[in-house]
Design a protein around this motif. Structure first.
Motif, PDB file in Angstrom:
ATOM      1  N   GLY A 275     -27.649  21.272 -92.723  1.00 25.53           N
ATOM      2  CA  GLY A 275     -27.103  21.995 -91.572  1.00 25.53           C
ATOM      3  C   GLY A 275     -26.707  21.083 -90.420  1.00 25.53           C
ATOM      4  O   GLY A 275     -25.970  21.490 -89.529  1.00 25.53           O
TER       5      GLY A 275
ATOM      6  N   ARG B  56     -22.420  23.898 -84.854  1.00 30.70           N
ATOM      7  CA  ARG B  56     -22.337  23.830 -86.311  1.00 30.70           C
ATOM      8  C   ARG B  56     -23.149  24.994 -86.881  1.00 30.70           C
ATOM      9  O   ARG B  56     -24.275  25.234 -86.435  1.00 30.70           O
ATOM     10  CB  ARG B  56     -22.874  22.482 -86.805  1.00 30.70           C
ATOM     11  CG  ARG B  56     -21.920  21.343 -86.446  1.00 30.70           C
ATOM     12  CD  ARG B  56     -22.582  19.991 -86.465  1.00 30.70           C
ATOM     13  NE  ARG B  56     -23.112  19.622 -85.151  1.00 30.70           N
ATOM     14  CZ  ARG B  56     -23.731  18.478 -84.890  1.00 30.70           C
ATOM     15  NH1 ARG B  56     -23.911  17.596 -85.858  1.00 30.70           N
ATOM     16  NH2 ARG B  56     -24.172  18.200 -83.675  1.00 30.70           N
TER      17      ARG B  56
ATOM     18  N   SER C 153     -24.393  27.202 -90.434  1.00 32.57           N
ATOM     19  CA  SER C 153     -24.503  27.203 -91.897  1.00 32.57           C
ATOM     20  C   SER C 153     -25.664  28.078 -92.345  1.00 32.57           C
ATOM     21  O   SER C 153     -26.485  28.514 -91.531  1.00 32.57           O
ATOM     22  CB  SER C 153     -24.711  25.785 -92.423  1.00 32.57           C
ATOM     23  OG  SER C 153     -26.033  25.377 -92.172  1.00 32.57           O
ATOM     24  N   ASP C 154     -25.715  28.269 -93.662  1.00 30.81           N
ATOM     25  CA  ASP C 154     -26.879  28.940 -94.263  1.00 30.81           C
ATOM     26  C   ASP C 154     -27.875  27.918 -94.784  1.00 30.81           C
ATOM     27  O   ASP C 154     -28.826  28.260 -95.481  1.00 30.81           O
ATOM     28  CB  ASP C 154     -26.447  29.910 -95.367  1.00 30.81           C
ATOM     29  CG  ASP C 154     -25.414  29.324 -96.328  1.00 30.81           C
ATOM     30  OD1 ASP C 154     -25.172  28.103 -96.275  1.00 30.81           O
ATOM     31  OD2 ASP C 154     -24.847  30.105 -97.123  1.00 30.81           O
ATOM     32  N   ALA C 155     -27.670  26.644 -94.437  1.00 28.65           N
ATOM     33  CA  ALA C 155     -28.575  25.576 -94.866  1.00 28.65           C
ATOM     34  C   ALA C 155     -29.765  25.475 -93.908  1.00 28.65           C
ATOM     35  O   ALA C 155     -29.903  26.266 -92.975  1.00 28.65           O
ATOM     36  CB  ALA C 155     -27.811  24.253 -94.882  1.00 28.65           C
ATOM     37  N   ARG C 156     -30.604  24.485 -94.167  1.00 28.18           N
ATOM     38  CA  ARG C 156     -31.682  24.140 -93.242  1.00 28.18           C
ATOM     39  C   ARG C 156     -31.297  22.858 -92.517  1.00 28.18           C
ATOM     40  O   ARG C 156     -30.248  22.276 -92.765  1.00 28.18           O
ATOM     41  CB  ARG C 156     -32.991  23.892 -94.012  1.00 28.18           C
ATOM     42  CG  ARG C 156     -33.525  25.122 -94.730  1.00 28.18           C
ATOM     43  CD  ARG C 156     -34.791  24.782 -95.514  1.00 28.18           C
ATOM     44  NE  ARG C 156     -34.537  23.776 -96.509  1.00 28.18           N
ATOM     45  CZ  ARG C 156     -35.089  22.577 -96.561  1.00 28.18           C
ATOM     46  NH1 ARG C 156     -35.978  22.223 -95.649  1.00 28.18           N
ATOM     47  NH2 ARG C 156     -34.788  21.696 -97.493  1.00 28.18           N
ATOM     48  N   MET C 157     -32.178  22.425 -91.609  1.00 30.63           N
ATOM     49  CA  MET C 157     -31.969  21.153 -90.915  1.00 30.63           C
ATOM     50  C   MET C 157     -33.302  20.427 -90.880  1.00 30.63           C
ATOM     51  O   MET C 157     -34.348  21.057 -90.685  1.00 30.63           O
ATOM     52  CB  MET C 157     -31.485  21.426 -89.485  1.00 30.63           C
ATOM     53  CG  MET C 157     -31.396  20.207 -88.602  1.00 30.63           C
ATOM     54  SD  MET C 157     -30.659  20.582 -86.980  1.00 30.63           S
ATOM     55  CE  MET C 157     -32.083  21.168 -86.048  1.00 30.63           C
TER      56      MET C 157
ATOM     57  N   ILE D  53     -27.019  23.494 -83.446  1.00 35.11           N
ATOM     58  CA  ILE D  53     -26.911  23.750 -84.878  1.00 35.11           C
ATOM     59  C   ILE D  53     -27.556  25.085 -85.222  1.00 35.11           C
ATOM     60  O   ILE D  53     -28.764  25.266 -85.014  1.00 35.11           O
ATOM     61  CB  ILE D  53     -27.551  22.590 -85.664  1.00 35.11           C
ATOM     62  CG1 ILE D  53     -26.764  21.304 -85.345  1.00 35.11           C
ATOM     63  CG2 ILE D  53     -27.550  22.875 -87.152  1.00 35.11           C
ATOM     64  CD1 ILE D  53     -27.301  20.064 -85.949  1.00 35.11           C
TER      65      ILE D  53
ATOM     66  N   LEU E 258     -28.691  27.693 -87.996  1.00 29.35           N
ATOM     67  CA  LEU E 258     -29.138  27.526 -89.382  1.00 29.35           C
ATOM     68  C   LEU E 258     -29.624  28.844 -89.965  1.00 29.35           C
ATOM     69  O   LEU E 258     -29.807  29.825 -89.253  1.00 29.35           O
ATOM     70  CB  LEU E 258     -30.309  26.541 -89.408  1.00 29.35           C
ATOM     71  CG  LEU E 258     -30.040  25.170 -88.822  1.00 29.35           C
ATOM     72  CD1 LEU E 258     -31.327  24.557 -88.310  1.00 29.35           C
ATOM     73  CD2 LEU E 258     -29.400  24.275 -89.858  1.00 29.35           C
ATOM     74  N   HIS E 259     -29.888  28.794 -91.278  1.00 29.81           N
ATOM     75  CA  HIS E 259     -30.552  29.895 -91.990  1.00 29.81           C
ATOM     76  C   HIS E 259     -29.770  31.199 -91.856  1.00 29.81           C
ATOM     77  O   HIS E 259     -30.379  32.278 -91.823  1.00 29.81           O
ATOM     78  CB  HIS E 259     -31.975  30.147 -91.471  1.00 29.81           C
ATOM     79  CG  HIS E 259     -32.859  28.946 -91.380  1.00 29.81           C
ATOM     80  ND1 HIS E 259     -34.153  29.002 -90.892  1.00 29.81           N
ATOM     81  CD2 HIS E 259     -32.664  27.646 -91.693  1.00 29.81           C
ATOM     82  CE1 HIS E 259     -34.703  27.797 -90.917  1.00 29.81           C
ATOM     83  NE2 HIS E 259     -33.808  26.947 -91.400  1.00 29.81           N
TER      84      HIS E 259
ATOM     85  N   ASP F 240     -27.195  34.687 -97.029  1.00 29.06           N
ATOM     86  CA  ASP F 240     -26.401  33.473 -97.198  1.00 29.06           C
ATOM     87  C   ASP F 240     -25.098  33.766 -97.939  1.00 29.06           C
ATOM     88  O   ASP F 240     -24.914  34.866 -98.498  1.00 29.06           O
ATOM     89  CB  ASP F 240     -27.221  32.371 -97.865  1.00 29.06           C
ATOM     90  CG  ASP F 240     -27.572  32.661 -99.323  1.00 29.06           C
ATOM     91  OD1 ASP F 240     -27.390  33.802 -99.772  1.00 29.06           O
ATOM     92  OD2 ASP F 240     -28.037  31.731-100.006  1.00 29.06           O
TER      93      ASP F 240
END
Ligand code: FES
Length: 568
Positions: free
Chosen positions: A451, A469, A471-475, A483, A485-486, A490
């Motif tokens: 992320g 930024r 996303s469906d990611a992690r960091m 950022i 996230l999550h 997703d």
């Protein structure tokens, strides 16, 4: 021979004759050189997570030895057993994919092997949460022994610690400020001792939360890995485990809703890792305790950030240890905490705090009335782009970007991101919002720490240091920036994140806790109908189990069949 229900007689192997089973087990145990009276002692299992693939745990053999010494001194029999170990940077596609596997390993080995209590040695990012998820329903007392954090290193007069400084130097290398030789020199100086990352990353955050939950001995979260106090903590954990053996102080009595709320408060006050909300949700979910993101927001508004540690501040974990450890943070938060919660030492939180000396270094742990930041480090966002929520670490973000409406520049996958982010012809400006799709829990990449999208090289070279930024990611807990996230659900499971296209407008409002995609619903429905079919599911093995069972971020990315049937 009557069946015994403690020590080596617990959970006998079934040969159809229980007396024979015990006789055979004792014969096999005797082959390891134990005398008869030793075999009659209470058994303390010690989960050994040594691995050549886990640099953070390279001193675990020493901790096992010290724990065993404590068990023996207290009259117990230490039985060391291996479990899966997860070394953060050695696992593909990401350690997160294997957290639940490690939790299953831990849970099953705690239940299947004869022991009256256990000490679980963990630290590197996913290991502590995996162990607590596994131990949550154990019928024996369990103590978490945290491996401790690394000491910092130095390069040309500058203090370095993994891994906030790893990212800082990599960003400088990408911006052309450091050459190849320079980054190679830094590579050798970032991680110089055993232990977990030296800042308030995921491992240190989880260490603080495990102590707050009451699952580790008081005062042990912040001890550096290589400090003699860490060995003393191991010895004390072994001794304490014998005292707890076969007693009633099992994890589900300690990890209560009130204890989880205390852990959420501490997570916010330490500016802790976004990953920790996933892990805490998963641990609590094993016990039927729901952790809705709205709860996080309620607490975030009334919990200041109190510690001045990287990645949100200046100092490192060893400085928190010198400043007094987690105790001063808990003392500052005292009016907000549930003081009746118990810990593995057999104290309530109130008793623990009353017994502590009062010294603190105010440069590291600030007073409640004069915090580092007036509100908590994490905040949850909801809206048409994230109906199930998303997380922003506002303590590590640029407040100038908190209220943003801008154009999306979309990357459809990690492969697409790495192929195009540095393309000099990429149509992207400093005020755009970078969007990464298909990096969530249901994706093939299993929610990696991706992320922290790099600033496009052309913009980095022009001096841009932060962008929104999403996303469906992690960091990584050691990263920083604006950022989001999550994002839930997703993209891979059909969430609206997967329907964003370059040029769409996105609105972020931290004040309103909103994250919205400003595209008409009928357009999104057309895009959904035109979407390419999803990739085929894995046909076998753990990856099939993962694919078939993984839950979304709002439930901690646990497996459907491991979570308590009625959380909340
Ligand atoms: Fe193990 Fe960071 S790599 S804690």
């Amino acid at each position: 021979m009557a069946e015994r229900r403690s020590g080596l007689a617990r959970g006998l192997t079934n040969y159809g004759d229980m007396d024979f089973s015990l006789y055979l087990r004792r014969a096999n145990a005797a082959s390891m050189g134990y005398g008869r009276s030793t075999l009659d002692r209470p058994v303390v299992g010690i989960a050994d997570t040594t691995s050549g693939y886990n640099n953070c745990h390279r001193h675990v053999p020493e901790l096992v030895e010290a724990t065993s010494r404590g068990v023996l001194a207290a009259g117990g029999l230490p039985m060391v057993f291996p479990t899966i170990s997860l070394g953060e940077s050695f696992l593909s596609p990401t350690s997160m994919m294997f957290r639940n596997l490690m939790s299953m390993d831990t849970e099953e080995m705690l239940g299947a092997q004869p022991m009256d209590a256990a000490v679980l040695i963990g630290g590197c990012d996913k290991t502590l949460p995996a162990q607590l998820m596994g131990a949550a329903n154990a019928d024996i007392p369990v103590i978490s022994l945290i491996v401790g954090s690394q000491l910092t290193g130095h390069s040309e007069g500058e203090r370095l610690g993994a891994c906030t400084d790893c990212r800082r130097f990599w960003a400088r290398y990408r911006a052309g400020e450091i050459d190849r030789e320079g980054i190679a020199r830094i590579e050798e100086r970032l991680v110089t001792t055993a232990g977990t990352c030296a800042v308030m990353g995921t491992a240190s955050t989880m260490a603080c939360l495990v102590e707050t939950l009451g699952m580790a001995l008081p005062g042990t979260a912040a001890i550096p890995a290589v400090h003699a106090d860490r060995l003393r903590a191991a010895e004390a954990s072994g001794e304490r485990a014998v005292a707890l053996a076969s007693g009633e102080l099992v994890p589900r009595r300690i990890i209560t809703r009130d204890a989880v709320e205390n852990a959420l408060r501490v997570l916010l006050a330490i500016g802790g890792s976004t990953n920790a909300i996933l892990h805490l949700t998963a641990i609590a979910g094993r016990l039927g305790i729901a952790v809705p993101l709205e709860w996080l927001n309620e607490l975030s508004d009334t919990t200041p950030v109190l510690i001045n540690l990287k990645p949100t501040g200046e100092h490192y974990m060893e400085d928190l240890f010198r400043a007094g450890g987690l105790g001063p943070v808990l003392r500052e938060l005292r009016p907000l905490l549930n003081l009746a919660c118990e810990n593995v030492a057999g104290q309530t939180l109130e008793e623990r705090l009353a017994a502590e000396p009062g010294w603190v270094d105010r440069d590291v742990v600030r007073p409640f009335a004069d915090p580092v930041q007036p509100v908590g480090g994490l905040v949850a966002l909801f809206g048409s782009l994230a109906p199930g929520g998303a997380i922003l670490k506002r303590s590590a973000a640029d407040p100038a970007l908190f209220e943003t409406e801008a154009r999306a520049v979309v990357f459809s996958s990690l492969e697409d991101l790495s192929a195009r982010i540095d393309d000099p012809d990429l149509d992207v400006g400093a005020n755009d919002i970078l969007v990464l799709q298909n990096a969530g829990p249901a994706s093939a990449s299993a929610m990696p720490e991706a992320g922290y999208l790099p600033i496009p090289r052309r913009l980095a070279a022009a001096g841009v240091t932060d962008m929104v930024r999403i996303s469906d990611a992690r960091m990584s807990g050691t990263a920083y920036g604006t950022i989001v996230l999550h994002v839930t659900p997703d993209a891979a499971s059909g969430g609206p994140l997967g329907l964003v296209r370059t040029g769409d407008r996105i609105a972020l409002s931290v004040a309103q806790r909103r994250l919205d995609l400003l595209v008409a619903p009928e357009i999104l429905e057309r895009r959904r109908a035109d979407a390419a079919p999803s990739r085929p599911a894995p046909a076998r093995g753990y990856r099939k189990l993962y694919h078939d069972s993984i839950l979304q971020a709002d439930t901690g990315c646990d497996f459907t069949f491991l979570r308590h049937p009625s959380p909340g």
